[in-house]
Design an enzyme around this catalytic site. Structure first.
Site, PDB file in Angstrom:
ATOM      1  N   ASN A 108       6.092   5.630  -9.097  1.00 53.53           N
ATOM      2  CA  ASN A 108       5.974   7.085  -9.111  1.00 53.53           C
ATOM      3  C   ASN A 108       7.324   7.721  -9.366  1.00 53.53           C
ATOM      4  O   ASN A 108       8.363   7.133  -9.046  1.00 53.53           O
ATOM      5  CB  ASN A 108       5.456   7.612  -7.760  1.00 53.53           C
ATOM      6  CG  ASN A 108       4.008   7.266  -7.502  1.00 53.53           C
ATOM      7  OD1 ASN A 108       3.208   7.158  -8.430  1.00 53.53           O
ATOM      8  ND2 ASN A 108       3.662   7.085  -6.243  1.00 53.53           N
ATOM      9  N   LYS A 137       5.279   2.974  -3.890  1.00 52.98           N
ATOM     10  CA  LYS A 137       5.345   1.897  -2.914  1.00 52.98           C
ATOM     11  C   LYS A 137       5.652   0.547  -3.555  1.00 52.98           C
ATOM     12  O   LYS A 137       6.465  -0.229  -3.048  1.00 52.98           O
ATOM     13  CB  LYS A 137       4.045   1.826  -2.121  1.00 52.98           C
ATOM     14  CG  LYS A 137       3.869   2.945  -1.110  1.00 52.98           C
ATOM     15  CD  LYS A 137       2.635   2.730  -0.257  1.00 52.98           C
ATOM     16  CE  LYS A 137       2.577   3.799   0.829  1.00 52.98           C
ATOM     17  NZ  LYS A 137       3.747   3.737   1.738  1.00 52.98           N
ATOM     18  N   THR A 346      11.414   8.160   4.339  1.00 56.29           N
ATOM     19  CA  THR A 346      10.372   8.084   3.311  1.00 56.29           C
ATOM     20  C   THR A 346      10.040   6.654   2.920  1.00 56.29           C
ATOM     21  O   THR A 346       8.876   6.285   2.776  1.00 56.29           O
ATOM     22  CB  THR A 346      10.798   8.862   2.055  1.00 56.29           C
ATOM     23  OG1 THR A 346      11.179  10.182   2.429  1.00 56.29           O
ATOM     24  CG2 THR A 346       9.658   8.924   1.048  1.00 56.29           C
ATOM     25  N   GLY A 349       8.634   2.112   5.478  1.00 61.04           N
ATOM     26  CA  GLY A 349       7.574   1.113   5.412  1.00 61.04           C
ATOM     27  C   GLY A 349       7.719   0.199   4.213  1.00 61.04           C
ATOM     28  O   GLY A 349       7.463  -1.014   4.299  1.00 61.04           O
ATOM     29  N   ASP A 350       8.137   0.756   3.084  1.00 58.13           N
ATOM     30  CA  ASP A 350       8.339  -0.054   1.878  1.00 58.13           C
ATOM     31  C   ASP A 350       9.490  -1.038   2.080  1.00 58.13           C
ATOM     32  O   ASP A 350       9.415  -2.190   1.645  1.00 58.13           O
ATOM     33  CB  ASP A 350       8.627   0.839   0.677  1.00 58.13           C
ATOM     34  CG  ASP A 350       7.460   1.753   0.353  1.00 58.13           C
ATOM     35  OD1 ASP A 350       6.322   1.411   0.725  1.00 58.13           O
ATOM     36  OD2 ASP A 350       7.697   2.815  -0.258  1.00 58.13           O
ATOM     37  N   GLY A 385      16.862   8.677  -0.113  1.00 54.93           N
ATOM     38  CA  GLY A 385      16.006   8.252  -1.216  1.00 54.93           C
ATOM     39  C   GLY A 385      15.184   7.037  -0.852  1.00 54.93           C
ATOM     40  O   GLY A 385      15.702   6.061  -0.281  1.00 54.93           O
TER      41      GLY A 385
END
Length: 405
Positions: A108, A137, A346, A349-350, A385
């Site tokens: 994205n 992700k 942000t 989790g990734d 970021g």
């Protein structure tokens, strides 16, 4: 190897695979990317290949009519030479090749607004800053894994718009070893609108999936060789469900250990569970999947048991500042969170999922892998970021904090 021999072997490789990236050839021939770029430019001038960003595509008619005449060597002999070179390269790179991670996921374009607080319904507020950059992700998790001394192959899909070039530039300039990036004729590159509340680094995200939702089953089938070479296959739910489900099934059948990060959550996640070795929901996803509100360790244990009852194997519930809960076999293990000065959560989790996949690929135990991933994520939230990931040595230093607990 002389340059002329390398040119011949590049053409043989392209005759078999049709396209190739600079990264792939640099690894295959154990030379610099600049050397490969020069090789491809020479072959393009001779009419053998067409250059594209990050690699090249074979011009088949030229190849079939001129290769043998121009180089005076049979295809069989050249293929033998290529295989010999691959064996040599594998010996030199055996640790990396052994620990390959294949990731199917989203790319994205992130549009990030930094705000003092989240707006109320109908309210307009001023942002202190806005940033446009790469995200998704899948791409974020690939970036994280690539920082952890494993070979990473990323697979995604973008549109035919100006953002597709951002994707190629981002992936080509990263530590990701190689990538397959499909392009959709109709749908645009995915995008995400992100509010980041500066006091705590918390975020709100709205995603338009675009081309991510249109990976085809034939495109998934085309990456079977990448799955077969991988020790770990990692995916999420930002691509269309049918492609994701097929990819998990293929990877499992090809012998890779599979990790599913069930985000954003879908009620159809349960259909994937027979093919998933490690399930990594966060608190919200675990709540939705189990029907039990997760707000502390005790409720997370109950949710994990409920998720196991519907077919999951090993479960890792990530819980932000409360750490992570592992449910392995019949045993629970709580991994406490490490202290971090949050700037932007942000990509937390990734970061965890990418690092976890890399650690499992390196044959760490589930608990050790979760600790490593937690340390990695604690450093990632200190950076601005979602795609900005920490360096491996810094993670090892942070990881030592667990030993002092």
């Amino acid at each position: 190897m002389f340059s002329k021999e390398r040119h011949r072997e590049i053409l043989v490789y392209l005759n078999k695979h049709e396209r190739v990236t600079v990264n792939q050839l640099a690894i295959l021939f154990y030379v610099s990317k600049e050397t490969i770029r020069n090789d491809l430019n020479i072959l393009a001038k001779q009419g053998f290949v067409q250059r594209c960003h990050g690699g090249a595509i074979i011009l088949r008619r030229v190849f079939h009519t001129q290769l043998v005449n121009d180089f005076g060597t049979s295809i069989v002999k050249v293929l033998n030479q290529v295989n010999m070179q691959r064996k040599i390269t594998r010996k030199r790179k055996i640790k990396i090749m052994k620990n390959k991670v294949c990731i199917l996921g989203s790319f994205n374009v992130d549009i990030i607004a930094k705000v003092d607080r989240f707006p109320k319904s109908g309210e307009s507020i001023l942002a202190s800053n806005t940033i446009i950059g790469p995200g998704g992700k899948g791409a974020n998790q690939a970036m994280a894994a690539s920082k952890c001394q494993v070979q990473v192959h990323f697979v995604g899909k973008v549109g035919k718009d100006h953002f597709s070039q951002m994707a190629r530039d981002h992936l080509s300039s990263s530590d990701i070893s190689s990538f397959t990036l499909y392009q959709d004729e109709e749908y645009k590159t995915g995008s995400a609108i992100i509010y980041v509340s500066q006091p705590a680094g918390e975020n709100m995200i709205a995603i338009h999936s675009g081309a991510n939702q249109h990976i085809t089953e034939s495109e998934v089938s085309s990456i079977a060789s990448e799955m077969a070479d991988a020790k770990i296959f990692l995916t999420q739910l930002e691509n269309n469900f049918e492609a994701t489900h097929k990819a998990l099934m293929m990877a499992s059948q090809l012998g890779a250990k599979t990790i599913l990060n069930p985000a954003p959550y879908s009620a159809r996640t349960i259909e994937c569970l027979p093919w998933v070795d490690y399930l990594t929901p966060n608190e919200t996803e675990a709540s939705m999947m189990s029907g039990i509100e997760v707000n502390d360790i005790d409720s997370a244990k109950k949710a994990a048991q409920a998720i196991r009852a519907i077919g999951a194997k090993d479960i890792i519930i990530t819980m932000g500042s409360q750490g992570a809960l592992i449910y392995e076999g019949s045993k629970f293990t709580h991994i406490p969170a490490l202290k971090a000065l949050s700037v932007d959560t942000t990509g937390a989790g990734d970061a965890f999922n990418g690092a976890f996949a890399a650690a499992i690929a390196q044959e760490q135990s589930l608990i050790s892998a979760a600790k490593f991933a937690s340390a990695f994520a604690s450093l990632a939230v200190e950076r601005e970021g979602a795609s900005s990931m920490p360096e491996y040595q810094n993670v090892l230093s942070r990881l030592a904090q667990y030993e002092r607990k």
